[in-house]
Each structure stands twice: as structure tokens, then as C-alpha cells.
Enzyme design. Structure first.
Site, short mmCIF file in Angstrom:
data_model
loop_
_atom_site.label_atom_id
_atom_site.label_comp_id
_atom_site.label_asym_id
_atom_site.label_seq_id
_atom_site.Cartn_x
_atom_site.Cartn_y
_atom_site.Cartn_z
N SER A 28 -29.91 -13.18 10.59
CA SER A 28 -31.20 -12.84 11.19
C SER A 28 -31.64 -11.41 10.94
O SER A 28 -32.77 -11.05 11.27
CB SER A 28 -31.15 -13.09 12.71
OG SER A 28 -30.31 -12.17 13.36
N GLY B 299 -31.03 -7.55 8.36
CA GLY B 299 -30.41 -6.82 7.25
C GLY B 299 -30.15 -7.68 6.03
O GLY B 299 -31.01 -8.44 5.56
N ARG C 89 -26.00 -14.04 16.71
CA ARG C 89 -25.98 -14.05 18.18
C ARG C 89 -27.37 -14.28 18.75
O ARG C 89 -27.55 -15.02 19.71
CB ARG C 89 -25.42 -12.73 18.72
CG ARG C 89 -23.92 -12.57 18.54
CD ARG C 89 -23.44 -11.26 19.10
NE ARG C 89 -24.09 -10.13 18.44
CZ ARG C 89 -24.03 -8.87 18.85
NH1 ARG C 89 -23.38 -8.58 19.97
NH2 ARG C 89 -24.62 -7.91 18.18
N GLY D 89 -20.79 -9.05 10.02
CA GLY D 89 -19.74 -8.04 10.03
C GLY D 89 -20.11 -6.88 10.93
O GLY D 89 -21.27 -6.74 11.35
N TYR E 260 -12.17 -0.43 9.09
CA TYR E 260 -13.18 -1.24 8.40
C TYR E 260 -12.74 -1.56 6.98
O TYR E 260 -12.84 -2.70 6.52
CB TYR E 260 -14.50 -0.48 8.40
CG TYR E 260 -15.61 -1.18 7.65
CD1 TYR E 260 -16.23 -2.31 8.17
CD2 TYR E 260 -16.05 -0.69 6.41
CE1 TYR E 260 -17.25 -2.95 7.48
CE2 TYR E 260 -17.07 -1.32 5.72
CZ TYR E 260 -17.66 -2.45 6.25
OH TYR E 260 -18.68 -3.07 5.56
N THR F 228 -28.97 -0.41 6.83
CA THR F 228 -29.17 -1.53 7.74
C THR F 228 -28.72 -1.10 9.13
O THR F 228 -28.17 0.00 9.32
CB THR F 228 -28.36 -2.76 7.32
OG1 THR F 228 -26.96 -2.46 7.44
CG2 THR F 228 -28.66 -3.18 5.88
#
Length: 242
Positions: A14, A16, A37, A88, A150, A185
Site C-alpha cells: 500500500s 512506497g 496493515r 519490511g 537490519y 520511502t
């Protein structure tokens, strides 16, 4: 848009990069299930414009119950063609100062969720092949202070993807990764200005990569032109990876 080519699930679809992938795949003629989400206003507008080819599936992939529900939808999708694991999260801090709750959340969303959804998708794709694209990061190839946890998740994702490609290739399923460089983003908003500048200084090109650049690479890996490509990583980073 022509005749639909099959259904592709896009996690984090939804916003980026995920939204750019969703848009491009719809234009190419795929049906898309965008998993996120919440539905952004941009995704809602896109759904209004294209209608049935786009489905929104609400799910928090850090939640075990939601992950199981998405996996169930994948297994039951009769025309499943592709899975793009894009969802992510990144949290930047020196490892000595990193909260373990942040490490746990990154591992759940960046590694456990893709592994779980790949398992479900492969079971559906056994019927007739398919394509899996996992979104990695240039962090798996270059060293950036403050991105230790990460980086570990993206290295794990790439290693897993290579092994999965070897396991399912005989079924006509390809598994590849796209590794974006720094892209502006919501996920990268927390990266401090010094690190942002250091990343951009490494670019070989005079422009940074964009979400649509990544989306075009995903579209390529789903296309007939990439049917003999598997276990590979395409870096979309304006040359910053060297």
C-alpha cells in the site's frame, strides 16, 4: 489492461516500493492482492480506479495469526502466479544501543514472514510453477554502521532465497531477490542525514533509484524474459553497491 496473467500477492503493497510494484503489475495485466496493515489513501484510490483486479488484504505480518491467515489465502489461490515479499522494517542504531524489541520486530517481518509466505506460495505453485521475488537491500552487500540487525535480516533473506530456488526449481518455480539501494520511502525516513548523504555519495549515476525503478525490476523477474533466471540478486542502487 487486457486479460489477467494470474494473481500476484505483494506484501507491504500500500505504500512506497510495494505500491509502485502493485501499480506496475496491474498495468502489466496481473491481478494483485496487496497485503498491508492498513490501506493507504493512494491504494484506496487505485482500487477505485481499477476495480476487481486489485484486492486489499489487511494483515500485520508480525502477528502469527495474521501471517497464518495470509498463508492460507496463498495456498487456496487457484491462479497464484507470483509472490513479492516486500514488507519490511528498518531500525538504525549502533548495535550496542539497539533495543532488542527492534531486533525482534525486524527479524519477524524481514525474515520469518517471507519464509512463512514462501512456504505457502510454493505449495500452491506446485500445480503449475510460479515466481517469487524477495525484496532485499543493498545493506546485504555494503557495510553501513548503525544497520547491523537490519543487514543481518537481509543477508538471511538472500541466503534463504538461494536455497529455496534450488529446492523448487524442478517444479518450474523461480526465486530471486531485488536489492534496492537508498530509496526515499517511509521506511528510510528514520535514517539520519549523515548516513543518507554517505549512501548517496556512492552512487555511480547522477540520480538515485526510485520505487518505480525497483518495480520495473520486479516486473521483469515475473515476465517470460526471466524464465531462466533464478537464485539471483538484482541490485537497483544507481551503482552505489560497487
Amino acid at each position: 489492461m487486457g486479460e489477467a496473467l494470474g494473481t500476484v500477492f505483494v506484501t507491504g503493497g500500500s505504500r512506497g516500493i510495494g505500491l509502485a510494484v502493485t501499480r506496475r503489475l496491474l498495468t502489466a495485466g496481473y491481478r494483485v492482492v496487496a497485503v498491508s496493515r492498513t490501506a493507504s489513501s493512494e491504494l484506496a484510490a487505485l482500487r477505485e480506479a481499477v476495480g476487481d483486479p486489485l484486492t486489499f488484504l489487511a494483515a500485520d505480518l508480525t502477528s502469527g495469526d495474521d501471517r497464518i491467515a495470509v498463508a492460507d489465502r496463498l495456498r487456496k489461490c487457484a491462479d497464484l502466479y507470483g509472490l513479492v515479499n516486500n514488507a519490511g522494517v528498518a531500525s538504525g542504531a549502533l548495535h550496542v544501543a539497539t533495543a532488542w524489541s527492534d531486533v525482534s520486530r525486524m527479524w519477524q517481518l524481514n525474515v520469518e514472514a517471507p519464509m512463512s509466505l514462501c512456504q505457502a506460495a510454493v505449495k500452491a505453485m506446485y500445480r503449475g510453477g510460479g515466481r517469487i521475488v524477495n525484496i532485499s537491500s543493498i545493506a546485504a552487500h555494503r557495510t553501513f554502521r548503525g544497520l547491523g540487525a537490519y543487514t543481518a535480516t537481509k543477508c538471511a533473506l538472500e541466503g534463504f532465497s538461494r536455497v529455496l530456488a534450488a529446492e523448487v526449481g524442478g517444479r518450474g518455480i523461480t526465486v530471486n531477490c531485488v536489492a534496492p539501494g537508498f530509496i526515499d520511502t517511509a521506511m528510510t525516513a528514520a535514517i539520519d542525514d549523515d548516513l543518507r548523504a554517505a549512501i548517496n555519495r556512492r552512487n555511480m549515476l547522477d540520480r538515485g533509484a526510485t520505487p518505480d525503478d525497483v518495480a520495473r525490476s520486479v516486473e521483469f523477474l515475473l515476465s517470460p524474459a526471466a524464465e531462466a533466471i533464478t537464485a539471483q540478486v538484482i541490485r537497483v542502487d544507481s551503482g552505489s553497491g560497487g
